[in-house]
Scaffold this active site. Structure first.
Site, PDB file in Angstrom:
ATOM      1  N   HIS A 192       0.796 -12.522  13.705  1.00 32.04           N
ATOM      2  CA  HIS A 192      -0.125 -11.346  13.347  1.00 32.04           C
ATOM      3  C   HIS A 192       0.501 -10.255  12.497  1.00 32.04           C
ATOM      4  O   HIS A 192      -0.016  -9.554  11.694  1.00 32.04           O
ATOM      5  CB  HIS A 192      -0.687 -11.003  14.596  1.00 32.04           C
ATOM      6  N   ASP A 193       1.712  -9.685  12.825  1.00 30.90           N
ATOM      7  CA  ASP A 193       2.345  -8.782  12.231  1.00 30.90           C
ATOM      8  C   ASP A 193       2.792  -9.292  10.955  1.00 30.90           C
ATOM      9  O   ASP A 193       3.521  -8.200  10.313  1.00 30.90           O
ATOM     10  CB  ASP A 193       3.411  -8.213  13.128  1.00 30.90           C
TER      11      ASP A 193
ATOM     12  N   SER B 147      -5.836  -6.968  10.207  1.00 29.61           N
ATOM     13  CA  SER B 147      -6.050  -6.905  11.499  1.00 29.61           C
ATOM     14  C   SER B 147      -7.640  -6.480  11.796  1.00 29.61           C
ATOM     15  O   SER B 147      -8.496  -6.597  11.021  1.00 29.61           O
ATOM     16  CB  SER B 147      -5.096  -6.054  12.484  1.00 29.61           C
TER      17      SER B 147
ATOM     18  N   ASP C 158      -0.356 -17.083  13.542  1.00 30.19           N
ATOM     19  CA  ASP C 158      -0.961 -15.727  13.928  1.00 30.19           C
ATOM     20  C   ASP C 158      -2.194 -16.403  14.891  1.00 30.19           C
ATOM     21  O   ASP C 158      -3.232 -17.058  14.264  1.00 30.19           O
ATOM     22  CB  ASP C 158      -1.538 -15.150  12.670  1.00 30.19           C
TER      23      ASP C 158
ATOM     24  N   ARG D 144      -0.002  -1.814  26.479  1.00 26.84           N
ATOM     25  CA  ARG D 144       0.785  -2.014  25.219  1.00 26.84           C
ATOM     26  C   ARG D 144       1.761  -3.039  25.183  1.00 26.84           C
ATOM     27  O   ARG D 144       1.662  -4.132  24.376  1.00 26.84           O
ATOM     28  CB  ARG D 144       1.824  -0.800  25.049  1.00 26.84           C
TER      29      ARG D 144
END
Length: 401
Positions: free
Chosen positions: A351-352, A147, A318, A216
């Site tokens: 993405h994770d 990232s 992603d 968040r």
């Protein structure tokens, strides 16, 4: 595993913006033994810390109890701490042990708040270089990060090309696209429009928890794909015991409180207990501002001095840092005459995936560190990738670090 955790004072530090602070402290952890040629720097993502490996909480992580890459870093793992000397430092501007907005300004005795200088990825890199100098590590076998940590990796190749042999930017790109810039801007406005933010001066009062919670939640949605959200939540109502976190309109009682809402509310509640709102503002701006080509003609020119090897890793679903962006980065490296492979991993975690899929991420990273681009687990898209290919959006919880 031989683990050391500490905070080191680097003394006076001048930031890229031109401002200085009298003492920059970096929280860091090291793993393994240094042999002179085996140092690997691991760069954490947006809300990560120096606590990259090990199950128990190290001192100075300021609330982050779980090591964020324990499945990758450790004895016998992809980044093997019996073979490599691994360093991870919490970046300036964070709230996990390094100097940032919530830290005490020694000149006033009060928290810096928004008097803290603007922070950039370049500042992170220069602080890491000074930390390594203090630790007696002149040269790195590799720099690895995911990232915005991958942007940190790129900055090492750009600014210190003679100090690094191999780089591994994972789920990263040369810069953010406008959609992600827009979402980050909305997240920051959620914080700064919270009455409790008070211009960043809230440390003696109630913090802007609602604004940070919404920021968040926006972050989580950025990292989740349609397919992963459908699989994880569907349109299900939350359980009977679920309680709404935020105030609702009168009509809400007629409609279900959905499982996806409950999940986002829970994650937000946990996050605001351990992270600082000002730090979130500073770190997202550092990520948004990053542009590999800054100060150079283009990305190719920025990487031209680096003569090592590069492994770019991306994930098919992603949409925060897409496969297409990763391929553009790899193309720039090829044009700069770097030895590079772009390894694409099929994943619906998005993405994770670099955090939650060690079985897919570990083998190419391990092979690259050990053997370079000749590693058997490494594939390259050079002749296979079609730029017009489309990949859907994803995530699980980068921010749950």
């Amino acid at each position: 595993m031989n683990v050391e955790h500490d905070t080191l004072s680097l003394g006076k530090f001048e930031f890229e913006c031109g401002e200085t602070i009298p003492d920059l402290e970096l929280a860091y952890e090291t793993y393994g033994e240094f042999t002179g040629e085996n140092a690997v720097l691991v760069c954490h993502a947006l809300t990560g810390s120096a606590h990259v490996a090990g199950h128990s909480r190290a001192s100075g992580t300021a609330g982050q109890a779980r090591a964020w890459w324990d499945d990758i870093v450790g004895p016998g793992k992809a980044i093997d701490t019996t073979e490599y000397y691994v360093i991870c430092a919490n970046v300036p501007g964070s709230c996990y042990g390094s100097t940032g907005p919530p830290s005490t300004n020694p000149e006033t005795g009060e928290p810096y708040g928004t008097d803290f200088p603007a922070v950039t990825v370049t500042d992170w890199t220069e602080a890491q270089r000074r930390l390594l100098d203090e630790l007696g590590v002149p040269h790195l076998h590799a720099v690895v990060g995911g990232s915005v940590g991958g942007m940190n990796v790129l900055e090492w190749a750009k600014r210190h090309p003679d100090h690094v042999e191999r780089i591994v930017p994972i789920a990263a790109a040369a810069r953010l696209d406008p959609q992600c810039l827009a979402l980050d801007a909305i997240a920051r406005r959620a914080i700064t429009t919270d009455d409790n933010w008070n211009g960043g001066d809230y440390y003696d009062d109630d913090p802007p928890s609602d604004g940070l919670a919404i920021a968040r939640q926006i972050g989580h949605v950025m990292y989740l794909s349609k397919s992963s959200m459908d699989r994880k939540f569907g349109r299900r109502a939350a359980g009977r015991d679920a309680v709404r976190t935020f105030p609702t309109d009168p009509a809400a009682g007629f409609f279900p409180y959905r499982d996806v809402e409950s999940y986002l509310d829970y994650q937000a509640e946990q996050f605001v207990e351990r992270f600082d709102a000002n730090s979130y503002l500073y770190l997202t701006r550092a990520m948004d501002n990053y542009d590999l080509s800054q100060g150079f003609e283009d990305d190719v020119d920025a990487l031209a001095a680096f003569e090592g090897e590069a492994l770019v890793i991306s994930f098919t679903e992603d949409w925060h840092f897409t496969v297409q962006q990763a391929e553009a980065l790899a193309d720039a490296m090829r044009e700069a005459s770097l030895d590079v492979a772009h390894h694409v991993i099929e994943s619906d975690h998005g993405h994770d995936a670099f955090l939650v899929e060690p079985d897919n991420v570990g083998p190419p990273v391990a092979d690259f560190l050990d053997e370079g681009l000749s590693g058997s687990a490494i594939t390259d898209t050079d002749e296979e990738f079609e730029p017009e290919d489309e990949f859907a959006p994803v995530h699980t919880s980068l921010f749950s670090q």
